[in-house]
Design a protein around this motif. Structure first.
Motif, short mmCIF file in Angstrom:
data_model
loop_
_atom_site.label_atom_id
_atom_site.label_comp_id
_atom_site.label_asym_id
_atom_site.label_seq_id
_atom_site.Cartn_x
_atom_site.Cartn_y
_atom_site.Cartn_z
N VAL A 60 0.85 -1.19 0.00
CA VAL A 60 0.00 0.00 0.00
C VAL A 60 0.88 1.24 0.00
O VAL A 60 2.04 1.19 0.40
CB VAL A 60 -0.94 0.04 1.22
CG1 VAL A 60 -1.94 -1.08 1.16
CG2 VAL A 60 -0.15 0.01 2.50
N GLN A 61 0.31 2.34 -0.43
CA GLN A 61 1.02 3.61 -0.39
C GLN A 61 0.92 4.22 0.99
O GLN A 61 -0.03 3.94 1.75
CB GLN A 61 0.44 4.57 -1.42
CG GLN A 61 0.76 4.20 -2.86
CD GLN A 61 0.34 5.27 -3.85
OE1 GLN A 61 -0.59 6.02 -3.61
NE2 GLN A 61 1.04 5.35 -4.97
N ALA A 62 1.89 5.03 1.32
CA ALA A 62 1.85 5.74 2.59
C ALA A 62 0.55 6.52 2.70
O ALA A 62 0.09 7.12 1.73
CB ALA A 62 3.05 6.68 2.70
N GLY A 63 -0.02 6.47 3.88
CA GLY A 63 -1.30 7.13 4.12
C GLY A 63 -2.49 6.22 3.94
O GLY A 63 -3.61 6.57 4.34
N GLY A 64 -2.26 5.04 3.39
CA GLY A 64 -3.33 4.10 3.17
C GLY A 64 -3.68 3.30 4.41
O GLY A 64 -3.13 3.52 5.50
N SER A 65 -4.59 2.34 4.23
CA SER A 65 -5.07 1.53 5.34
C SER A 65 -5.09 0.06 4.95
O SER A 65 -5.19 -0.29 3.77
CB SER A 65 -6.49 1.94 5.73
OG SER A 65 -6.53 3.28 6.18
N LEU A 66 -4.99 -0.77 5.94
CA LEU A 66 -5.14 -2.21 5.79
C LEU A 66 -5.87 -2.76 7.00
O LEU A 66 -5.78 -2.19 8.09
CB LEU A 66 -3.78 -2.91 5.67
CG LEU A 66 -3.02 -2.84 4.36
CD1 LEU A 66 -1.65 -3.47 4.54
CD2 LEU A 66 -3.78 -3.52 3.25
N ARG A 67 -6.53 -3.87 6.80
CA ARG A 67 -7.13 -4.59 7.92
C ARG A 67 -6.60 -6.01 7.91
O ARG A 67 -6.88 -6.77 6.98
CB ARG A 67 -8.65 -4.61 7.82
CG ARG A 67 -9.33 -5.15 9.07
CD ARG A 67 -10.78 -5.43 8.83
NE ARG A 67 -11.54 -5.60 10.06
CZ ARG A 67 -12.67 -6.30 10.15
NH1 ARG A 67 -13.16 -6.86 9.06
NH2 ARG A 67 -13.31 -6.40 11.29
N ASN A 126 -4.31 2.29 10.04
CA ASN A 126 -4.60 3.49 9.26
C ASN A 126 -3.36 4.37 9.16
O ASN A 126 -2.41 4.21 9.93
CB ASN A 126 -5.74 4.28 9.91
CG ASN A 126 -7.04 3.51 9.95
OD1 ASN A 126 -7.35 2.74 9.04
ND2 ASN A 126 -7.81 3.72 11.00
N THR A 127 -3.41 5.30 8.21
CA THR A 127 -2.31 6.25 8.02
C THR A 127 -0.97 5.52 8.01
O THR A 127 -0.06 5.85 8.77
CB THR A 127 -2.33 7.33 9.12
OG1 THR A 127 -3.66 7.73 9.39
CG2 THR A 127 -1.55 8.55 8.66
N LEU A 128 -0.87 4.54 7.15
CA LEU A 128 0.35 3.73 7.10
C LEU A 128 1.56 4.57 6.74
O LEU A 128 1.48 5.50 5.92
CB LEU A 128 0.18 2.60 6.09
CG LEU A 128 -0.54 1.37 6.64
CD1 LEU A 128 -1.17 0.56 5.53
CD2 LEU A 128 0.42 0.52 7.45
N LYS A 129 2.68 4.22 7.35
CA LYS A 129 3.95 4.88 7.11
C LYS A 129 4.96 3.86 6.58
O LYS A 129 4.84 2.67 6.89
CB LYS A 129 4.48 5.49 8.41
CG LYS A 129 3.54 6.45 9.09
CD LYS A 129 4.10 6.93 10.41
CE LYS A 129 3.17 7.89 11.11
NZ LYS A 129 3.71 8.37 12.41
N PRO A 130 5.96 4.30 5.84
CA PRO A 130 6.98 3.34 5.36
C PRO A 130 7.61 2.54 6.51
O PRO A 130 7.93 1.36 6.31
CB PRO A 130 8.00 4.25 4.67
CG PRO A 130 7.18 5.40 4.18
CD PRO A 130 6.15 5.64 5.26
N GLU A 131 7.74 3.14 7.67
CA GLU A 131 8.35 2.42 8.80
C GLU A 131 7.43 1.35 9.38
O GLU A 131 7.84 0.59 10.26
CB GLU A 131 8.78 3.40 9.91
CG GLU A 131 7.71 4.37 10.36
CD GLU A 131 7.81 5.72 9.67
OE1 GLU A 131 8.06 5.74 8.43
OE2 GLU A 131 7.61 6.74 10.36
#
Length: 121
Positions: free
Chosen positions: A12-19, A83-88
């Protein structure tokens, strides 16, 4: 044979979400604490969130406000909303459960095989 199976990871791109989901199967009497861990490239495995059978939750500081752990005891499944995924946040995410196979039996510690989460910047 008790198994924990994680799913829901991906790119996913940064800022995206996953469950993420963690489904427990087998002859299980009760599942006590469920935890999500992650292990990033070149890093040690760390716990990111835990939830008790009663629904009490804890989070590592780096994910507070972005990660939400939950569980559905009726189907022996736990979730991790990210939420708000980051590269780290890039890591393999593992589910861990402390459970009992019998009402009078000991507590066992089980792990899933993990699901990869990759966050692009």
């Amino acid at each position: 044979q008790v198994q924990l199976v994680e799913s829901g990871g991906g790119l996913v791109q940064a800022g995206g979400s996953l469950r993420l989901s963690c489904a427990a199967s087998g002859s299980i009497f009760s599942i006590n604490v469920i935890a999500w861990y992650r292990q990033g490239p070149g890093k040690q495995r760390e716990v990111v969130a835990t939830i008790t059978s009663g629904g009490s939750t804890k989070y590592v500081d780096s994910v507070k406000g972005r990660f939400t752990i939950s569980r559905d005891n009726a189907i022996n499944t736990a979730y991790l909303q990210i939420n708000t995924l980051k590269p780290e946040d890039t890591a393999v995410y593992y589910c861990n459960a402390k459970l009992q196979l019998r009402s009078t039996g000991p507590q066992y510690n089980y792990w899933g095989r993990g699901t990869q989460v990759t966050v692009s910047s």
